[in-house]
Each structure stands twice: as structure tokens, then as C-alpha cells.
Design an enzyme around this catalytic site. Sequence first.
Site, PDB file in Angstrom:
ATOM      1  N   CYS A 196       0.863  -1.233  -0.040  1.00 20.36           N
ATOM      2  CA  CYS A 196       0.066   0.043   0.057  1.00 20.36           C
ATOM      3  C   CYS A 196       0.810   1.175  -0.049  1.00 20.36           C
ATOM      4  O   CYS A 196       1.449   1.343  -0.902  1.00 20.36           O
ATOM      5  CB  CYS A 196      -0.914  -0.042   1.070  1.00 20.36           C
ATOM      6  SG  CYS A 196      -2.142   1.132   1.130  1.00 20.36           S
ATOM      7  N   HIS A 248      -3.222  -5.600   1.476  1.00 16.40           N
ATOM      8  CA  HIS A 248      -2.527  -5.691   2.983  1.00 16.40           C
ATOM      9  C   HIS A 248      -2.528  -7.185   3.339  1.00 16.40           C
ATOM     10  O   HIS A 248      -3.222  -7.815   4.245  1.00 16.40           O
ATOM     11  CB  HIS A 248      -3.383  -5.159   4.185  1.00 16.40           C
ATOM     12  CG  HIS A 248      -3.123  -3.552   3.967  1.00 16.40           C
ATOM     13  ND1 HIS A 248      -1.958  -2.913   4.147  1.00 16.40           N
ATOM     14  CD2 HIS A 248      -4.081  -2.747   3.590  1.00 16.40           C
ATOM     15  CE1 HIS A 248      -2.203  -1.425   3.870  1.00 16.40           C
ATOM     16  NE2 HIS A 248      -3.298  -1.312   3.190  1.00 16.40           N
ATOM     17  N   GLU A 274      -0.710  -8.388   5.573  1.00 21.33           N
ATOM     18  CA  GLU A 274      -0.693  -8.262   7.074  1.00 21.33           C
ATOM     19  C   GLU A 274      -2.022  -8.237   7.843  1.00 21.33           C
ATOM     20  O   GLU A 274      -1.752  -8.572   9.172  1.00 21.33           O
ATOM     21  CB  GLU A 274       0.621  -7.335   7.373  1.00 21.33           C
ATOM     22  CG  GLU A 274      -0.094  -6.082   7.627  1.00 21.33           C
ATOM     23  CD  GLU A 274      -0.383  -5.217   6.068  1.00 21.33           C
ATOM     24  OE1 GLU A 274      -0.278  -5.980   5.281  1.00 21.33           O
ATOM     25  OE2 GLU A 274      -0.751  -4.021   6.321  1.00 21.33           O
TER      26      GLU A 274
END
Lengths: 200, 295
Positions: A82, A177, A179
Site C-alpha cells: 500500500c 494488505h 498482514e
Amino acid sequence: MSVDPRIGVLALQGAFARHAEALEEVGAHATEVRGPEDLAGLAGIVVPGGESTTIGMLLRSAGLWSPLRERVSGGLALFGTCAGMILAARGLVDPGPNDREPLGALGITVRRNAFGRQVDSFEADLDVRGVEGGPFHGVFIRAPVIETWDSDVEVLAWQNGRAVMARRGPVLVCAFHPELTQDRRIHDLFVRMAVGEENL
Amino acid sequence: MSEERGTGRVKRGLAEMLKGGVIMDVVTADHARIAEDAGACAVMALERVPADIRADGGVARMSDPVLIERIQAAVSIPVMAKCRIGHFAEAQVLEALRVDYIDESEVLTPADEANHIDKWAFTVPFVCGATNLGEALRRIGEGAAMIRSKGEAGSGNVVEAVRHLRSIVGDIRRLGTSDDAELMAAAKNHAAPFELVREIADTGRLPVPLFCAGGISTPADASLVMQLGAESCFVGSGIFKSGDPAKRARAIVEATTHYADPDVVLKVSRDLGEPMVGIDVTTLPESERLADRGW
């Protein structure tokens, strides 16, 4: 892997703690990077999501911008998500007054907030080239897209016809994302890239 | 492939991206540009900063949409805005305006004394204030995707934010050492949803990010609350009520990032000009204590 590779996570602002957790889960040793001295001994670095204007400013004030750019152009593996993808790019489409020059880690240009504001943020399953075992669930938060790319850059994933993940050599970027999910396949790919087990 | 909007993960995801950053109150497009230039990770668009709301008295409401639109046009970082506690129609207007986060805020005059907004009903994420763990969990139960300490907004005094943070973080720690049989009593004592109490006992943290707000005025204030467990700072009146807002804003951003490094906090604390004038919170009559609004 024989010894746990040491992967830095740029910890100036944003979702760095979640990346560190993910890296540890795939067998890397994650360390936070807040100053130039933290770059020593790294096999790779993650530039996390957050606000690219904020991280871009803090990179400079922490004295990290030039050393990081030198390390990356010297072959340090980099994974940008991002805002991290924006910072890794060669350039931005329609930059704002606070968009500083990015690191130029790979030959892409990126459009910020390409899907709109937060109410347009979304999750969707993606087919990711080079990631086996079914679709990857992408979480897109005020996400950018890759608007142009050099011929030596490989686009690895698309969402509605827009390029959202790419790679060249040891540099990996994505607009979403990984994560924020429990799926560690992309972090695992990056750690293998960082130790030279996964070459394009 | 198909896109799903407004999920819990997408709402909390933006809060994750704001971690380690400073969210600044701004009332004009010029303020917003100064904030973005100083490294703010988001701005809160307001008609008046809390210190002025406090001074002016009367009913404080959602800002005129034109003011928010001007700020949205001026910056590329997320723009938040406040609605009154329980005023879901103001929240609907702010969602239609496509703000990035709504703060259901005690700084404005509450519209409903019994109920907060059902935040699950919205695509846009909400942040809510809390003074203790029970209040935080009630707001999360209603759908808040970020919690901030209430502190005492517009006071320039960090003491209440410290009280609220210590209370929340301390109670999270205590739940981690409770056995299963004690969790229902804990849920009763905190007046909080049992499932959330159990989740915190298991994970040792709130299911949403915990930020700090209320009275942060200096780089050392930011460092203090980050060391106490806050994951980001909201700075309201502390910047634009000070002598040199651009410099102070930048210094608070640096201190939030490098909160654990006193040398950096020292460096950025030098020569910042006049801070905002603070209020001794103990001298405030109960009717003027904003943190007591909501429950």
C-alpha cells in the site's frame, strides 16, 4: 533456510507491528527500523502500509532516505504494501504537494487512493501468480494501483483490470494488505526472495 | 473478483494504517495543509477546536458540510469528522459526504442520553471515546472500529487522558491473569459484552486499535501516552492554539514516531514557542467536563 534471515520492518508509522508478526510466523527474524543504524545486517526490508506522505517525511528526518535508497539499489530485497508500494515506486501519477520523491526501487508509476475514499475500501479474492494453493484474500484500504510498469516488471495480480501486485528481482509490491489476514503465503514468498531461494 | 465493502476488517484496517501517527484537528483548508505538510496521518475536520467550543458554550453540532468539503479538497490524507453522541442522522450525512472516519464525540453536545449510534449499520468506520475498559467494550460492541481515550478535550491538560489510558491498559492486563470462572464477573463489573471480555483475556489486547486523545500539547505529552500503551495520538486544540502550529505539529509527529527515544523528543522539544494555555481540570465544574458525556 538454515539461519533465520533478518528482515527489517520500517517502523516510522503505519501497520508495521502486524508485518513483524507475519514475518516471525514464516521463520524470519523481524527487527524494527527507525534509523540508518538499523539497516545493518538485513536480508530484506518491509515498507508497510500507513500514510505515504507521513512516512516519506519521516524517512528523510530520520536520515534513512538516502541510505535506504542506496541499499535497495544495491540489491536489498524490499516488500512494499500500500503506502510501501507508493514509496517503492519510481513515480506517482498526479502527485500532491506533500508527495515527495519515492525510492525508485522498481520501474512502476502508482496512483494513490485509486479506488476512492474509505467507504470504497474493500476485500476481494485475488489470483496471485506464483502463489499456489488457491486465491489470496486481498484487503484494500484507500488503496493505490500500479498505472504503468516497465517491461522487466512482472504484474502478479489484478483487481477489476487494474494491476495491484508486481515484482522485479528482489523487489515485491502490492496495493493490498496481506498482514491484515492470517494467510502468510505472500510473506513467505518475500522471505524466500530475500534469501535468494525464489528467483524470477 | 467481487468486492465486499464496510467489513469489520476493512474498517479496522484503516485504523491499523493510522498507527504510530498523529491525527490533527483542523478548522480550515489552510490548517489541513499545514497538518499534512507536518506529517499528520489524518485530519479531523471541525468548525471549532475543542478549546473554542468550551469557551463559546451553547450546543455544539456536526460541522457545516462545506467546511468539511473544503478540507477534503485540500489534502490527500484521510479526513475524519465528528457527530454528536447518538445522532445517527448526522452520521448518515457524514457518510454521504464520504468522510473517511466518523468520531462519535463527547466534544459535541450529546443528542441521545441513553443510546450511542448502532455503528454496525454503517459502511464508514467509527472511532469512539472511552474513559475505561467497560466503556471501550460497549462501544466496540456497538461497532466502533477504533477506540480513543476521551481525556479532557480542549483543556491542554493531559492528566485525564493518562487516567483513562492507565485504566484501560491496566484492566486489559488484569483480564489476562483472570481464570475462566472470573470472566463473567469481570464482564458484569465492566458492564461489557462477555464475548469481548473473553477475547481480551485470550489475546491481551483490544480487538481494535487504541489511540489517545484529550489534552496532548507537547512532544513529551505524545511520548508519554505512547509509552503508556496508546498506538497513535489525536491532537486537538494543542496545535492550532499554540504560538507556532507548523513547528509544533511537526515536533509532535516526530515525538510520536520516536517516542521511546528521549534524544529525539529532546531535540524536537526545543524552541517551539508558546504552548496553548492549559486548564487545571480539577477546577472545571462537572457541567463543563466533556469526558462525563456518554457512558
